[in-house]
Design a protein around this motif. Sequence first.
Motif, PDB file in Angstrom:
ATOM      1  N   ASN A  60      -2.215  48.107   9.424  1.00  0.00           N
ATOM      2  CA  ASN A  60      -1.839  47.733  10.784  1.00  0.00           C
ATOM      3  C   ASN A  60      -0.473  48.285  11.157  1.00  0.00           C
ATOM      4  OD1 ASN A  60      -4.030  45.696  11.614  1.00  0.00           O
ATOM      5  ND2 ASN A  60      -3.371  44.909   9.635  1.00  0.00           N
ATOM      6  N   ASN A 102      -8.877  47.630  15.594  1.00  0.00           N
ATOM      7  CA  ASN A 102      -8.693  46.262  16.061  1.00  0.00           C
ATOM      8  C   ASN A 102      -7.332  46.065  16.721  1.00  0.00           C
ATOM      9  OD1 ASN A 102     -11.028  44.513  14.716  1.00  0.00           O
ATOM     10  ND2 ASN A 102     -10.382  46.060  13.225  1.00  0.00           N
ATOM     11  N   LYS A 104      -4.800  42.703  17.756  1.00  0.00           N
ATOM     12  CA  LYS A 104      -4.621  41.270  17.552  1.00  0.00           C
ATOM     13  C   LYS A 104      -3.357  40.788  18.256  1.00  0.00           C
ATOM     14  CE  LYS A 104      -6.987  41.351  13.081  1.00  0.00           C
ATOM     15  NZ  LYS A 104      -6.841  41.249  11.615  1.00  0.00           N
ATOM     16  N   TYR A 106      -0.813  37.354  18.610  1.00  0.00           N
ATOM     17  CA  TYR A 106      -0.434  36.128  17.908  1.00  0.00           C
ATOM     18  C   TYR A 106       0.243  35.140  18.851  1.00  0.00           C
ATOM     19  CZ  TYR A 106      -1.313  38.592  13.515  1.00  0.00           C
ATOM     20  OH  TYR A 106      -1.897  39.256  12.469  1.00  0.00           O
ATOM     21  N   TYR A 126      -3.814  33.654  15.691  1.00  0.00           N
ATOM     22  CA  TYR A 126      -4.075  34.860  16.459  1.00  0.00           C
ATOM     23  C   TYR A 126      -5.545  34.968  16.860  1.00  0.00           C
ATOM     24  CZ  TYR A 126      -5.976  36.749  12.082  1.00  0.00           C
ATOM     25  OH  TYR A 126      -6.716  36.945  10.938  1.00  0.00           O
ATOM     26  N   ALA A 127      -5.785  35.841  17.845  1.00  0.00           N
ATOM     27  CA  ALA A 127      -7.129  36.237  18.252  1.00  0.00           C
ATOM     28  C   ALA A 127      -7.133  37.747  18.386  1.00  0.00           C
ATOM     29  CB  ALA A 127      -7.521  35.578  19.568  1.00  0.00           C
ATOM     30  N   GLY A 128      -8.285  38.346  18.182  1.00  0.00           N
ATOM     31  CA  GLY A 128      -8.352  39.794  18.251  1.00  0.00           C
ATOM     32  C   GLY A 128      -9.751  40.286  18.547  1.00  0.00           C
ATOM     33  N   ASN A 172     -12.101  38.362  16.187  1.00  0.00           N
ATOM     34  CA  ASN A 172     -11.382  37.671  15.120  1.00  0.00           C
ATOM     35  C   ASN A 172     -10.621  36.447  15.628  1.00  0.00           C
ATOM     36  OD1 ASN A 172     -11.524  39.538  12.594  1.00  0.00           O
ATOM     37  ND2 ASN A 172     -11.043  40.927  14.286  1.00  0.00           N
ATOM     38  N   ASN A 193      -9.199  34.135   7.975  1.00  0.00           N
ATOM     39  CA  ASN A 193      -9.801  34.780   9.134  1.00  0.00           C
ATOM     40  C   ASN A 193     -11.283  34.427   9.265  1.00  0.00           C
ATOM     41  OD1 ASN A 193      -9.215  36.992  11.255  1.00  0.00           O
ATOM     42  ND2 ASN A 193     -11.168  37.641  10.386  1.00  0.00           N
ATOM     43  N   GLN A 195     -14.495  35.954  11.479  1.00  0.00           N
ATOM     44  CA  GLN A 195     -14.839  37.145  12.258  1.00  0.00           C
ATOM     45  C   GLN A 195     -16.320  37.122  12.609  1.00  0.00           C
ATOM     46  OE1 GLN A 195     -15.307  41.190  10.361  1.00  0.00           O
ATOM     47  NE2 GLN A 195     -13.381  41.558  11.450  1.00  0.00           N
TER      48      GLN A 195
END
Length: 243
Positions: A60, A102, A104, A106, A126-128, A172, A193, A195
Amino acid sequence: MTFSLLKTASLTVLFSFLVTFSFAQSNYFEWSWALGGGANFSKTDVVEGNWGYTTYGEINFHFTPFITGGIEAQYGMVQGGDIVTDPHNRQFVNKYTSATANLKLYLGEFVQYERKPVLDALKGLYAGVGIGVINNNITDIVRYKPSWATIDPGYGPFPGKDKSLNLLVPINLGFNYYINDGYGYVRYVINFNAQSNFTFGEGLDGYNDPSTKFKNYNPDTFNVYSIGVKYFFGGIRAYRKFF
């Protein structure tokens, strides 16, 4: 002249005070890599889903400490159905690989968590969402009903491909638990996580039956529940946040 100097000094102190309480500055590493794994559960064209496994690796880039973009690769096994209990005696095993890009976001990007223990503890939520491709490799599948089937014994073959590529969209939801190094920088993370992986095509379970015979209206999916470790590295950047 004295009044002017006092006025200037007062404005300087006031400005410094406002800046101090309007901005938070911290330093963070630009890059991170992660490894992990867990269990997955399928929902496909067969009636019953089943548990499998997933392993992953990712890298990342951190635009800020709380906004990241990255690449994730997965290898695992997705399975479903049961030749005995499934109404159509179908079952499959898919040894898949996938690659996705991806993004993400936070909670820490949107809240002031300094000196607030609850928000500080939750800043790693977080969401992603992402997009990529899944390489399906069906290693075990029922193409013909067994001779002892209750309905239509020996029926087949069920249409579909053993090898295929499909579009994949992962969503995610997760949490990072941050661990500082000896210098006070966030260097390590324990990640949890969940997913949901939506595939577009009929390759995940290997069955591509006409909807006139089988209900086949929703994308084939599998959910992954994983735990992983993350390590931060690379150049150090300053993060200044306005509240």
